[in-house]
Design a protein around this motif. Structure first.
Motif, PDB file in Angstrom:
ATOM      1  N   GLY A 166       0.782  -1.227   0.000  1.00 36.19           N
ATOM      2  CA  GLY A 166       0.000   0.000   0.000  1.00 36.19           C
ATOM      3  C   GLY A 166       0.816   1.281   0.000  1.00 36.19           C
ATOM      4  N   LEU A 167       2.124   1.190   0.243  1.00 34.84           N
ATOM      5  CA  LEU A 167       2.961   2.388   0.208  1.00 34.84           C
ATOM      6  C   LEU A 167       3.323   2.729  -1.245  1.00 34.84           C
ATOM      7  N   PRO A 168       3.524   4.012  -1.547  1.00 36.62           N
ATOM      8  CA  PRO A 168       3.881   4.401  -2.919  1.00 36.62           C
ATOM      9  C   PRO A 168       5.287   3.931  -3.284  1.00 36.62           C
ATOM     10  N   LEU A 169       5.579   3.899  -4.573  1.00 33.30           N
ATOM     11  CA  LEU A 169       6.888   3.449  -5.037  1.00 33.30           C
ATOM     12  C   LEU A 169       8.010   4.362  -4.560  1.00 33.30           C
ATOM     13  N   THR A 170       7.672   5.608  -4.232  1.00 30.64           N
ATOM     14  CA  THR A 170       8.683   6.523  -3.694  1.00 30.64           C
ATOM     15  C   THR A 170       9.166   6.080  -2.320  1.00 30.64           C
ATOM     16  N   ARG A 171       8.421   5.222  -1.641  1.00 27.34           N
ATOM     17  CA  ARG A 171       8.874   4.625  -0.388  1.00 27.34           C
ATOM     18  C   ARG A 171       9.372   3.204  -0.608  1.00 27.34           C
ATOM     19  N   PHE A 172       8.779   2.498  -1.578  1.00 20.94           N
ATOM     20  CA  PHE A 172       9.144   1.112  -1.866  1.00 20.94           C
ATOM     21  C   PHE A 172      10.618   1.013  -2.266  1.00 20.94           C
ATOM     22  N   ALA A 173      11.024   1.822  -3.239  1.00 24.40           N
ATOM     23  CA  ALA A 173      12.392   1.736  -3.756  1.00 24.40           C
ATOM     24  C   ALA A 173      13.437   2.088  -2.696  1.00 24.40           C
ATOM     25  N   PRO A 174      13.304   3.210  -1.965  1.00 26.72           N
ATOM     26  CA  PRO A 174      14.312   3.513  -0.941  1.00 26.72           C
ATOM     27  C   PRO A 174      14.405   2.445   0.138  1.00 26.72           C
ATOM     28  N   ALA A 175      13.278   1.817   0.486  1.00 30.40           N
ATOM     29  CA  ALA A 175      13.316   0.772   1.513  1.00 30.40           C
ATOM     30  C   ALA A 175      14.178  -0.404   1.047  1.00 30.40           C
ATOM     31  N   HIS A 176      14.040  -0.793  -0.208  1.00 30.45           N
ATOM     32  CA  HIS A 176      14.854  -1.898  -0.718  1.00 30.45           C
ATOM     33  C   HIS A 176      16.314  -1.473  -0.884  1.00 30.45           C
ATOM     34  N   ILE A 177      16.551  -0.219  -1.210  1.00 31.13           N
ATOM     35  CA  ILE A 177      17.927   0.272  -1.280  1.00 31.13           C
ATOM     36  C   ILE A 177      18.573   0.215   0.105  1.00 31.13           C
ATOM     37  N   ASN A 178      17.823   0.619   1.121  1.00 33.44           N
ATOM     38  CA  ASN A 178      18.368   0.589   2.478  1.00 33.44           C
ATOM     39  C   ASN A 178      18.597  -0.831   2.968  1.00 33.44           C
TER      40      ASN A 178
END
Length: 242
Positions: A166-178
């Motif tokens: 449910g989170l936007p991709l602007t949060r999805f991508a940084p989470a996987h980067i971290n």
């Protein structure tokens, strides 16, 4: 509008434009009483100090704004304003050079953010910024890495698919980067490459300009065979030569 301009400028490292956007944002919220808008402006102003490495000053801005929000707002609006400020606060705290102080300050903002998220309820977007328990968790994961606690971040990463629902991709991508950062610190280079690939596949435009994503790729690329198809694809997407 000014907050969006700041976000885009900061991601592209257009720091002059970012400063102008924040200055105009502060001017705008002074034209009509708007405590939530003032909290957003303070969050972005603290972000400019983060961008330039003046984290102590940024933390001062956050703490003053939190106190003001608690005094001028109530209910869901107070939870939202305090919460988004705490997210900025924990990020700033994680960058303090004194890691004992960093952990103390980060823990303070993490506790406050979690309490605000519980009061706020499910994740939702107000004024272009999302807040809630899940987004708070993604910020905590990143802060653990900044504090030199990659194992704690990796443990949180086990639940990442559920958290990101449910989170936007602007949060999805940084989470996987971290998460890739944490895995790289722990020596799991295959897992780091997988998560970096997931981030790039989900939001290539964001991942391409994300400073942590580019740094992880630069570190990880010499550790893999140059013929690795994942590595070759990321090299093409990122514009970073192997």
């Amino acid at each position: 509008m000014y907050s969006t301009v700041y976000w885009l400028a900061a991601r592209h490292r257009w720091m002059g434009l970012a400063e102008v956007a924040v200055a105009r944002q502060r001017w705008a919220v002074e034209q009509k009483p708007n405590p939530v808008g003032e909290a957003l402006a303070a969050r972005d102003r603290a972000g400019t100090y983060l961008n330039f490495g003046a984290v102590e000053t940024g933390l001062t801005v956050v703490d003053r704004a939190v106190a003001q929000a608690r005094n001028s707002l109530s209910g869901v609006e107070r939870a939202y304003a305090v919460g988004i400020l705490n997210l900025r606060g924990m990020t700033l705290a994680g960058r303090l050079k004194d890691k004992t102080e960093a952990r103390r300050e980060a823990d303070r903002h993490i506790r406050s953010a979690r309490a605000a998220a519980d009061e706020f309820g499910g994740d939702r977007t107000i004024h272009g910024l999302i807040f809630g328990p899940a987004n708070t968790a993604t910020h905590v994961l990143a802060t653990h890495i900044d504090l030199g606690k990659p194992r704690e971040a990796a443990v949180m990463g086990r639940d990442l698919p559920r958290v990101l629902e449910g989170l936007p991709l602007t949060r999805f991508a940084p989470a996987h980067i971290n998460l890739a950062r944490a895995q790289l610190d722990l020596g799991d280079r295959d897992g780091a490459l997988d998560n970096l690939t997931t981030a790039w596949q989900a939001a290539p435009e964001l991942a391409r300009i994300h400073p942590m994503g580019r740094e992880v790729f630069r570190v990880i690329s010499p550790l893999h065979r140059r013929s690795n198809p994942q590595l070759l694809r990321l090299s093409k997407l990122s514009g970073i030569r192997l």
